[in-house]
Write a protein that holds these residues in place. Structure first.
Motif, PDB file in Angstrom:
ATOM      1  N   LEU A 114     -34.518  -5.197  58.810  1.00  0.00           N
ATOM      2  CA  LEU A 114     -34.609  -6.500  58.128  1.00  0.00           C
ATOM      3  C   LEU A 114     -33.643  -6.607  56.961  1.00  0.00           C
ATOM      4  O   LEU A 114     -33.542  -7.647  56.331  1.00  0.00           O
ATOM      5  CB  LEU A 114     -36.040  -6.756  57.619  1.00  0.00           C
ATOM      6  CG  LEU A 114     -37.165  -6.824  58.634  1.00  0.00           C
ATOM      7  CD1 LEU A 114     -38.471  -7.231  57.948  1.00  0.00           C
ATOM      8  CD2 LEU A 114     -36.855  -7.829  59.744  1.00  0.00           C
ATOM      9  N   LEU A 278     -43.296 -10.334  67.600  1.00  0.00           N
ATOM     10  CA  LEU A 278     -42.457  -9.755  66.539  1.00  0.00           C
ATOM     11  C   LEU A 278     -43.016  -8.449  66.008  1.00  0.00           C
ATOM     12  O   LEU A 278     -42.266  -7.533  65.689  1.00  0.00           O
ATOM     13  CB  LEU A 278     -42.274 -10.751  65.388  1.00  0.00           C
ATOM     14  CG  LEU A 278     -41.257 -11.852  65.655  1.00  0.00           C
ATOM     15  CD1 LEU A 278     -41.156 -12.798  64.480  1.00  0.00           C
ATOM     16  CD2 LEU A 278     -39.870 -11.271  65.956  1.00  0.00           C
ATOM     17  N   PHE A 287     -45.189  -8.334  57.105  1.00  0.00           N
ATOM     18  CA  PHE A 287     -43.972  -9.137  56.894  1.00  0.00           C
ATOM     19  C   PHE A 287     -44.312 -10.625  56.873  1.00  0.00           C
ATOM     20  O   PHE A 287     -45.440 -11.006  57.199  1.00  0.00           O
ATOM     21  CB  PHE A 287     -42.914  -8.839  57.967  1.00  0.00           C
ATOM     22  CG  PHE A 287     -43.356  -9.065  59.404  1.00  0.00           C
ATOM     23  CD1 PHE A 287     -44.155  -8.139  60.056  1.00  0.00           C
ATOM     24  CD2 PHE A 287     -42.969 -10.193  60.103  1.00  0.00           C
ATOM     25  CE1 PHE A 287     -44.558  -8.333  61.383  1.00  0.00           C
ATOM     26  CE2 PHE A 287     -43.349 -10.396  61.436  1.00  0.00           C
ATOM     27  CZ  PHE A 287     -44.160  -9.451  62.061  1.00  0.00           C
ATOM     28  N   ASN A 288     -43.338 -11.428  56.448  1.00  0.00           N
ATOM     29  CA  ASN A 288     -43.520 -12.870  56.622  1.00  0.00           C
ATOM     30  C   ASN A 288     -42.268 -13.495  57.214  1.00  0.00           C
ATOM     31  O   ASN A 288     -41.204 -12.876  57.255  1.00  0.00           O
ATOM     32  CB  ASN A 288     -43.979 -13.570  55.328  1.00  0.00           C
ATOM     33  CG  ASN A 288     -42.884 -13.804  54.310  1.00  0.00           C
ATOM     34  OD1 ASN A 288     -41.736 -13.420  54.490  1.00  0.00           O
ATOM     35  ND2 ASN A 288     -43.251 -14.430  53.202  1.00  0.00           N
ATOM     36  N   LEU A 289     -42.466 -14.715  57.726  1.00  0.00           N
ATOM     37  CA  LEU A 289     -41.366 -15.459  58.337  1.00  0.00           C
ATOM     38  C   LEU A 289     -41.214 -16.773  57.590  1.00  0.00           C
ATOM     39  O   LEU A 289     -42.223 -17.405  57.264  1.00  0.00           O
ATOM     40  CB  LEU A 289     -41.686 -15.826  59.796  1.00  0.00           C
ATOM     41  CG  LEU A 289     -42.290 -14.784  60.709  1.00  0.00           C
ATOM     42  CD1 LEU A 289     -42.755 -15.434  62.005  1.00  0.00           C
ATOM     43  CD2 LEU A 289     -41.239 -13.727  61.016  1.00  0.00           C
ATOM     44  N   VAL A 303     -36.713 -19.935  62.950  1.00  0.00           N
ATOM     45  CA  VAL A 303     -36.992 -18.875  61.982  1.00  0.00           C
ATOM     46  C   VAL A 303     -35.695 -18.662  61.211  1.00  0.00           C
ATOM     47  O   VAL A 303     -34.639 -18.442  61.817  1.00  0.00           O
ATOM     48  CB  VAL A 303     -37.419 -17.565  62.683  1.00  0.00           C
ATOM     49  CG1 VAL A 303     -37.613 -16.441  61.661  1.00  0.00           C
ATOM     50  CG2 VAL A 303     -38.708 -17.771  63.487  1.00  0.00           C
ATOM     51  N   ILE A 306     -36.824 -13.357  57.555  1.00  0.00           N
ATOM     52  CA  ILE A 306     -37.977 -12.464  57.740  1.00  0.00           C
ATOM     53  C   ILE A 306     -37.954 -11.475  56.580  1.00  0.00           C
ATOM     54  O   ILE A 306     -36.910 -10.879  56.281  1.00  0.00           O
ATOM     55  CB  ILE A 306     -37.913 -11.695  59.084  1.00  0.00           C
ATOM     56  CG1 ILE A 306     -37.708 -12.665  60.257  1.00  0.00           C
ATOM     57  CG2 ILE A 306     -39.186 -10.871  59.298  1.00  0.00           C
ATOM     58  CD1 ILE A 306     -37.657 -12.002  61.631  1.00  0.00           C
TER      59      ILE A 306
END
Ligand SMILES: O=P(O)(O)O[C@@H]1[C@@H](OP(=O)(O)O)[C@H](OP(=O)(O)O)[C@H](O)[C@H](OP(=O)(O)O)[C@H]1OP(=O)(O)O
Ligand SMILES: Nc1ncnc2c1ncn2[C@@H]1O[C@H](COP(=O)(O)OP(=O)(O)O)[C@@H](O)[C@H]1O
Ligand SMILES: [Mg+2]
Ligand SMILES: [Mg+2]
Length: 342
Positions: A114, A278, A287-289, A303, A306
């Motif tokens: 990421l 994911l 995690f976040n999106l 998206v 991330i």
């Protein structure tokens, strides 16, 4: 480790981080969570309410001392971390190898994925998620590794449509990695500093969805975002507009009076599919999106970002969600260990 006794009562904070584990002998009855976080993160995440609730559920948070060998500390059931640097990654990898009984949230190499804005969105692009509830993709983008003078040509060749968002290729949490620019014309693109990702700006009504994932749990909130760019604005403006930390400055839009077509949350089943896929593809649980809906296209989502172990402190009810998640991890680990016993 003691299993969840479901005592949900919240009580005052007990700063276990300052206590000695040996003295309390908590390994006999508590789920011990070692944490290695920046002081900023400790403040925003490890709030008294979380520590209090966790304690009542049988979870203790214990600060990891980075100046001492990790193996000499604990013993931990779970290690929670968000620190950068190669040295720390190596320490964690070694610890994972020598302590397979400890759940390290999450594996350093998966997090590393990421830290590059190209590889970050690759999984979403590969999924090509399109189903009854909508379509999820990523904005068209181009990576520029070097030579800013080549950018206008590269953009034309790739057929990208202006305006473009320029984002530093590296997303390592540094202030610089959050410095974004919006480029209105081709000529000005030369002013940008590679390495970067050039992404088509998608009009989305000025509101984005933050989709927080904690293991199997999903929580969505609305945030204000960059406003739409009209054709007229595009034709009138030229140049590069810089935004030092656009996302962090953004306020919650959950209570705002919004156009319902902009405010409507992405369909739950779509988010569940996306999150499940994911989690598997990224190998991450925390995690976040950042998701946007193309303005005027109800079921077209993109998206755009991330983040690993994001600002959960801003997620409503995170204390309950997070502690339940930690208990579920400890429980599945406990079951596994016991199933090996004769
Ligand atoms: O500081 P916070 O609480 O706003 O959390 C940041 C996140 O904000 P958000 O959850 O989207 O509201 C933030 O999300 P954005 O990238 O701003 O969308 C990042 O996750 C940031 O971590 P990093 O700087 O990329 O390593 C997060 O920063 P750290 O807390 O992890 O340093
Ligand atoms: N492709 C895009 N189209 C429209 N707005 C975007 C796009 N990419 C980013 N943004 C806006 O810029 C903000 C920051 O971009 P993001 O990729 O989330 O970077 P960061 O990691 O710094 O949060 C987003 O929250 C959103 O408001
Ligand atoms: Mg973001
Ligand atoms: Mg980000």
């Amino acid at each position: 480790m003691r299993l969840n006794d479901d005592n949900d009562e919240e009580e005052g904070p007990k700063t276990m981080s300052q206590c000695s584990i040996g003295h309390l002998q908590p390994e006999k009855s508590f789920v011990i969570v070692g944490y290695a976080l920046t002081s900023k993160k400790v403040e925003s995440f490890l709030k008294p309410k979380l520590e209090g609730l966790a304690r009542n559920k049988g979870i203790l948070f214990v600060a990891i001392d980075q100046n001492r060998p990790l193996s000499d500390q604990g013993p931990f059931d779970i290690v929670l971390h968000k620190l950068t640097g190669k040295e720390w990654r190596q320490i964690l990898e070694e610890y994972r190898r020598t302590h397979p009984e400890v759940t390290v949230l999450d594996p350093p190499d998966a997090i590393q994925h990421l830290h590059n804005r190209q590889s970050m969105l690759q999984c979403v692009a590969d999924m090509n998620l399109s189903e009854t509830y909508g379509k999820v993709g990523v904005p068209r983008q181009l990576v520029i590794k070097r030579d800013s003078s080549s950018i206008p040509d590269a953009v034309t060749k790739a057929g990208l449509i202006l305006p473009l968002v320029a984002k530093p290729l590296v997303a390592d949490g540094s202030a610089k990695s959050h410095e974004l620019s919006l480029a209105y014309d081709e000529y000005s693109l030369q002013k940008l500093e590679p390495p970067l990702v050039l992404q088509e700006f998608v009009n989305h009504g000025g509101v984005l969805f933050k989709v927080y994932i904690v293991g199997e749990a999903i929580k969505v909130v609305r945030r204000f975002s960059l406003p739409d760019v009209t054709k007229r604005e595009l034709s009138k403006n030229a140049g590069v507009f810089r935004f030092p930390r656009v996302s962090c400055a953004a306020a919650s839009a959950d209570d705002a009076d919004l156009d319902p077509s902009v405010a409507e949350l992405p369909p739950r089943p779509l988010l569940e599919r996306l999150a499940k896929e994911l989690r598997r593809r990224l190998g991450l649980r925390l995690f976040n999106l950042d998701i946007i809906r193309e303005h005027g296209r109800r079921d077209h989502f993109y998206v755009i970002d991330i983040n690993y172990f994001p600002g959960y402190g801003k997620m409503p009810g995170y204390e309950h969600i997070f502690t339940d998640f930690l208990l579920s991890l400890a429980q599945s680990r406990y079951k596994k260990v016991n199933s090996w016993k004769p």
